[in-house]
Design a protein around this motif. Structure first.
Motif, PDB file in Angstrom:
ATOM      1  N   ALA A 106       4.171 -12.138  11.999  1.00  0.00           N
ATOM      2  CA  ALA A 106       4.885 -12.586  10.959  1.00  0.00           C
ATOM      3  C   ALA A 106       4.849 -12.596   9.319  1.00  0.00           C
ATOM      4  CB  ALA A 106       4.906 -14.154  11.079  1.00  0.00           C
ATOM      5  N   LEU A 107       3.917 -12.456   9.531  1.00  0.00           N
ATOM      6  CA  LEU A 107       3.817 -12.135   7.203  1.00  0.00           C
ATOM      7  C   LEU A 107       3.938 -10.809   6.960  1.00  0.00           C
ATOM      8  CD1 LEU A 107       2.626 -13.171   4.672  1.00  0.00           C
ATOM      9  CD2 LEU A 107       0.683 -12.091   5.338  1.00  0.00           C
ATOM     10  N   SER A 108       4.254 -10.071   7.635  1.00  0.00           N
ATOM     11  CA  SER A 108       4.718  -9.025   7.876  1.00  0.00           C
ATOM     12  C   SER A 108       6.201  -8.991   7.673  1.00  0.00           C
ATOM     13  CB  SER A 108       4.211  -7.527   8.679  1.00  0.00           C
ATOM     14  OG  SER A 108       4.599  -6.333   8.599  1.00  0.00           O
ATOM     15  N   GLY A 109       6.648  -9.739   8.123  1.00  0.00           N
ATOM     16  CA  GLY A 109       8.576  -9.767   8.540  1.00  0.00           C
ATOM     17  C   GLY A 109       9.021 -10.281   7.209  1.00  0.00           C
ATOM     18  N   VAL A 110       7.866 -11.440   6.779  1.00  0.00           N
ATOM     19  CA  VAL A 110       8.752 -11.723   5.439  1.00  0.00           C
ATOM     20  C   VAL A 110       8.384 -11.312   4.555  1.00  0.00           C
ATOM     21  CG1 VAL A 110       7.984 -14.151   4.171  1.00  0.00           C
ATOM     22  CG2 VAL A 110       7.656 -14.316   6.891  1.00  0.00           C
ATOM     23  N   LEU A 111       7.351 -10.806   4.086  1.00  0.00           N
ATOM     24  CA  LEU A 111       6.924 -10.311   3.518  1.00  0.00           C
ATOM     25  C   LEU A 111       7.956  -8.772   3.002  1.00  0.00           C
ATOM     26  CD1 LEU A 111       3.040 -10.546   2.523  1.00  0.00           C
ATOM     27  CD2 LEU A 111       5.569 -11.313   1.413  1.00  0.00           C
ATOM     28  N   GLY A 112       7.655  -8.479   4.644  1.00  0.00           N
ATOM     29  CA  GLY A 112       9.620  -6.593   4.547  1.00  0.00           C
ATOM     30  C   GLY A 112      10.072  -7.085   4.324  1.00  0.00           C
ATOM     31  N   ASP A 113      10.286  -8.292   4.297  1.00  0.00           N
ATOM     32  CA  ASP A 113      12.128  -8.964   4.232  1.00  0.00           C
ATOM     33  C   ASP A 113      12.225  -8.559   2.808  1.00  0.00           C
ATOM     34  OD1 ASP A 113      13.058  -8.795   6.081  1.00  0.00           O
ATOM     35  OD2 ASP A 113      13.013 -10.406   6.550  1.00  0.00           O
ATOM     36  N   LEU A 114      11.059  -8.849   1.703  1.00  0.00           N
ATOM     37  CA  LEU A 114      11.223  -9.463   0.288  1.00  0.00           C
ATOM     38  C   LEU A 114      11.035  -7.957  -0.483  1.00  0.00           C
ATOM     39  CD1 LEU A 114       9.831 -11.950  -2.489  1.00  0.00           C
ATOM     40  CD2 LEU A 114       8.264 -10.456  -1.930  1.00  0.00           C
ATOM     41  N   ALA A 115      10.369  -6.884   0.346  1.00  0.00           N
ATOM     42  CA  ALA A 115       9.660  -5.748  -0.553  1.00  0.00           C
ATOM     43  C   ALA A 115      10.938  -5.120  -0.316  1.00  0.00           C
ATOM     44  CB  ALA A 115       8.627  -4.921   0.486  1.00  0.00           C
ATOM     45  N   ALA A 116      12.159  -5.029   0.443  1.00  0.00           N
ATOM     46  CA  ALA A 116      13.080  -4.112   0.545  1.00  0.00           C
ATOM     47  C   ALA A 116      14.284  -4.772  -0.174  1.00  0.00           C
ATOM     48  CB  ALA A 116      13.802  -4.508   2.323  1.00  0.00           C
ATOM     49  N   GLY A 145      10.226  -0.426  -7.712  1.00  0.00           N
ATOM     50  CA  GLY A 145       8.980  -0.392  -8.529  1.00  0.00           C
ATOM     51  C   GLY A 145       7.950  -1.681  -9.305  1.00  0.00           C
ATOM     52  N   LEU A 146       7.906  -2.091  -7.994  1.00  0.00           N
ATOM     53  CA  LEU A 146       7.052  -3.547  -8.272  1.00  0.00           C
ATOM     54  C   LEU A 146       6.112  -3.041  -6.913  1.00  0.00           C
ATOM     55  CD1 LEU A 146       6.639  -6.942  -9.174  1.00  0.00           C
ATOM     56  CD2 LEU A 146       7.389  -7.676  -6.732  1.00  0.00           C
ATOM     57  N   ASP A 147       4.429  -3.771  -7.968  1.00  0.00           N
ATOM     58  CA  ASP A 147       3.456  -2.809  -7.125  1.00  0.00           C
ATOM     59  C   ASP A 147       2.220  -3.842  -7.098  1.00  0.00           C
ATOM     60  OD1 ASP A 147       1.528  -1.686  -6.446  1.00  0.00           O
ATOM     61  OD2 ASP A 147       1.324   0.088  -7.380  1.00  0.00           O
ATOM     62  N   ARG A 148       2.443  -4.339  -5.703  1.00  0.00           N
ATOM     63  CA  ARG A 148       1.114  -5.244  -6.513  1.00  0.00           C
ATOM     64  C   ARG A 148       0.290  -5.863  -5.510  1.00  0.00           C
ATOM     65  NH1 ARG A 148       3.078  -4.838 -10.948  1.00  0.00           N
ATOM     66  NH2 ARG A 148       3.825  -6.231 -12.319  1.00  0.00           N
ATOM     67  N   SER A 149      -1.227  -6.961  -5.501  1.00  0.00           N
ATOM     68  CA  SER A 149      -1.795  -6.907  -4.188  1.00  0.00           C
ATOM     69  C   SER A 149      -1.012  -7.929  -3.962  1.00  0.00           C
ATOM     70  CB  SER A 149      -3.378  -7.434  -4.804  1.00  0.00           C
ATOM     71  OG  SER A 149      -3.200  -7.830  -5.713  1.00  0.00           O
ATOM     72  N   GLY A 152      -2.684  -7.784   1.166  1.00  0.00           N
ATOM     73  CA  GLY A 152      -2.154  -6.086   2.011  1.00  0.00           C
ATOM     74  C   GLY A 152      -1.567  -5.818  -0.062  1.00  0.00           C
ATOM     75  N   ARG A 153      -0.556  -5.052   0.368  1.00  0.00           N
ATOM     76  CA  ARG A 153       0.029  -4.681  -1.104  1.00  0.00           C
ATOM     77  C   ARG A 153       1.508  -4.367  -0.522  1.00  0.00           C
ATOM     78  NH1 ARG A 153      -2.598  -3.751  -5.288  1.00  0.00           N
ATOM     79  NH2 ARG A 153      -1.600  -2.571  -6.670  1.00  0.00           N
ATOM     80  N   LEU A 154       2.001  -4.682  -1.527  1.00  0.00           N
ATOM     81  CA  LEU A 154       3.565  -4.785  -2.135  1.00  0.00           C
ATOM     82  C   LEU A 154       3.773  -3.713  -2.693  1.00  0.00           C
ATOM     83  CD1 LEU A 154       6.712  -6.063  -1.468  1.00  0.00           C
ATOM     84  CD2 LEU A 154       6.146  -7.655  -3.375  1.00  0.00           C
ATOM     85  N   SER A 155       4.477  -2.340  -2.338  1.00  0.00           N
ATOM     86  CA  SER A 155       4.884  -1.095  -2.799  1.00  0.00           C
ATOM     87  C   SER A 155       5.884  -0.838  -2.524  1.00  0.00           C
ATOM     88  CB  SER A 155       3.034  -1.192  -2.873  1.00  0.00           C
ATOM     89  OG  SER A 155       3.061   0.757  -3.609  1.00  0.00           O
ATOM     90  N   SER A 156       6.189   0.003  -3.699  1.00  0.00           N
ATOM     91  CA  SER A 156       7.441   1.434  -3.450  1.00  0.00           C
ATOM     92  C   SER A 156       8.439   0.819  -2.048  1.00  0.00           C
ATOM     93  CB  SER A 156       6.608   2.297  -2.803  1.00  0.00           C
ATOM     94  OG  SER A 156       5.652   2.965  -3.333  1.00  0.00           O
ATOM     95  N   GLY A 157       8.591  -0.485  -2.261  1.00  0.00           N
ATOM     96  CA  GLY A 157       9.196  -1.381  -0.783  1.00  0.00           C
ATOM     97  C   GLY A 157       9.050  -1.194   0.009  1.00  0.00           C
TER      98      GLY A 157
END
Length: 105
Positions: free
Chosen positions: A3-13, A19-23, A37-42
């Motif tokens: 579930a978290l991957s889905g929510v954050l994946g939409d945000l990352a995409a 260019g956002l690279d954050r823990s 986790g890490r938000l990086s490269s979309g």
């Protein structure tokens, strides 16, 4: 974590996240767990759960919510903006990250 991957994946995409690279961390208060986790490269990478406690590293972007609210966000029953405004979801980050995230949410 799915579930978290889905929510954050939409945000990352979102193109504004380029260019956002954050823990990241998401504290699930009712499960006494933190998902890191890490938000990086979309995309969202390296998601893993650890027990909540004093040894959990402090992430650049920190979310706090219940697992029920996370599932409700995932299936569209809960809007992030209204949940954040009402205090159901807590978001902590540096000012620069908050300003950038505001465009994504």
């Amino acid at each position: 974590m799915t579930a978290l991957s889905g929510v954050l994946g939409d945000l990352a995409a979102n193109p504004a996240a380029a260019g956002l690279d954050r823990s990241l961390s998401c504290r699930l208060t009712d499960l006494d767990q933190v998902v890191l986790g890490r938000l990086s490269s979309g995309s969202v990478k390296d998601l893993h759960a650890v027990p909540d406690g004093p040894g959990v590293p402090k992430a650049d972007i920190r979310l706090t919510m219940t697992s029920d609210d996370l599932v409700a966000l995932t299936d569209g029953r809960l809007s992030f903006g209204s949940a954040w405004a009402s205090g159901r979801i807590k978001l902590e980050a540096g000012l620069r990250d908050l300003l950038r995230l505001r465009k994504l949410l």
